[in-house]
Design a protein around this motif. Structure first.
Motif, short mmCIF file in Angstrom:
data_model
loop_
_atom_site.label_atom_id
_atom_site.label_comp_id
_atom_site.label_asym_id
_atom_site.label_seq_id
_atom_site.Cartn_x
_atom_site.Cartn_y
_atom_site.Cartn_z
N ASN A 1 44.18 18.91 34.00
CA ASN A 1 44.00 17.50 33.66
C ASN A 1 43.63 17.31 32.19
N LYS A 2 42.84 18.23 31.64
CA LYS A 2 42.47 18.14 30.22
C LYS A 2 43.67 18.47 29.33
N LEU A 3 44.50 19.43 29.80
CA LEU A 3 45.72 19.74 29.04
C LEU A 3 46.63 18.53 29.02
N LEU A 4 46.70 17.82 30.13
CA LEU A 4 47.54 16.62 30.22
C LEU A 4 47.14 15.61 29.14
N LYS A 5 45.85 15.44 28.93
CA LYS A 5 45.38 14.50 27.91
C LYS A 5 45.81 14.94 26.52
#
Length: 372
Positions: A166-170
């Protein structure tokens, strides 16, 4: 690694070079394809080409200061993210980075099991932990050391913890300036769809037999008469070709376990089958999954062996010798059921179901299936 060091994959090399020459460089790219096709070394060669100060039409120069740093994978603007096991004070990729670089430079064609063995993972499963995204954010918040791209190569993103994904997605949605993400995957279906939708997909095909045979001759001195049968058996997977010429202890172990189970199941030796299940259960989860994948391959190859078409045969010598007697027991009546049971067992292992129960249950089912 240079493009010329990559075995085959001429179409993919040409595409990457052309996109650079035309200035069409996507900030997030997904290299995906089967095991042993050279996705990771291709991504590294591409990163090197982008950072090269005197790149040529078809490859990096190999001599500029940037290329010299890439020779040891120590370029300050190149970052790696890969699955690890938490061990002592080792909690992030940087704790393993020296081992990782040495491992890749020694042989860029490898599998997750080879990396697990190099880490001394034992029974642990490798993962890209949530903390890794925080480390990556810190690195990418800094300016490029040499004024070019900041490149992150993420090997096996399908093994990311959900919080990390999810943090990579951001980061993919709002990438830092001049930042490039190269994701290298063997199971893109397991990656968050929202991540995939933000990447440019590059499908890496199986390596041509001729390219594998030529590489075996050039790099390992294998005679043409031997290299072509090995290349055919490898079925586009250079790791399998290497295992054929460098005795793989793991494959030998898998083969012996497979043969042992089939013989015990046919003879209905339940007590010995229970002991067999305990033996397999003592292996780490990743090796258990690797063994189940091997079993699926052997069942598929044994079934195909019945058609007496050498061009469809991708087994080694010992495997073929066993298949000569075993293949009649894998037929139209039971092959799909056996594959379904193996697939179910693999799912159970991935979900951390008790391994002794999984393998003993499967072995008992084989008693009936082999006599179908």
């Amino acid at each position: 690694m240079l493009f010329k060091d990559i075995i085959g994959q001429e179409e993919s090399k040409h595409r990457l070079i052309q996109e650079v020459s035309e200035g069409r460089i996507a900030h997030a790219q997904l290299f995906c394809g089967p095991e042993g096709t050279g996705k990771l070394p291709l991504a590294i060669a591409y990163a090197r080409y982008l950072c090269c100060e005197r790149r040529g039409i078809n490859d990096s120069c190999g001599t500029c200061p940037s290329c010299v740093k890439f020779n040891k994978l120590v370029h300050p603007d190149l970052h790696f993210v890969f699955p690890i096991v938490k061990k002592g004070k080792r909690e992030i990729c940087d704790d393993y980075i020296a081992d990782w670089r040495e491992f890749i430079l020694k042989n860029p064609y490898f599998t997750i099991n080879h990396w697990l063995e190099a880490m001394g993972a034992e029974n642990s499963q490798a993962q890209i932990y949530a903390k890794e995204s925080d480390e990556l954010t810190k690195k990418l918040s800094l300016k490029s050391s040499e004024g070019g791209f900041k490149i992150t190569i993420l090997w096996l993103p399908e093994k990311m913890h959900l919080a990390c994904a999810n943090k990579l997605l951001k980061m993919l949605e709002e990438p830092p300036e001049k930042t490039l993400f190269l994701l290298v995957s063997e199971a893109p279906d397991l990656i968050l769809p929202t991540i995939i939708s933000r990447t440019q997909r590059i499908n890496i095909q199986r390596i041509n037999e001729e390219d594998i045979a030529e590489a075996l001759q050039r790099k390992y001195g294998i005679l043409p008469a031997d290299s072509h049968p090995i290349a055919h058996m490898a079925n586009g997977n250079f790791v399998k070709a290497l295992e054929a010429i460098q005795l793989s202890e793991e494959n030998q172990r898998f083969f012996k376990l497979f043969v042992s189970l089939m013989r015990l199941a046919y003879q209905r030796k339940v007590k010995e089958m229970k002991e067999w299940s305990e033996q397999v259960a003592s292996m780490g989860r990743e090796k258990q999954k690797g063994f189940l994948q091997y079993c699926q391959r052997m069942i598929r190859e044994s079934f195909t062996f019945n058609f007496h078409l050498p061009a469809l045969n991708y087994m080694g010598r010992e495997e073929q010798e066993f298949a000569t007697k075993f293949s009649p027991f894998v037929n139209e009546r039971n092959v799909m059921s056996i594959m379904d049971e193996l697939s179910e067992a693999q799912t159970d292992i991935e979900q951390n179901v008790n391994a002794k129960m999984v393998f003993f249950d499967f072995s008992l089912k084989m008693i009936m299936l082999l006599r179908s």
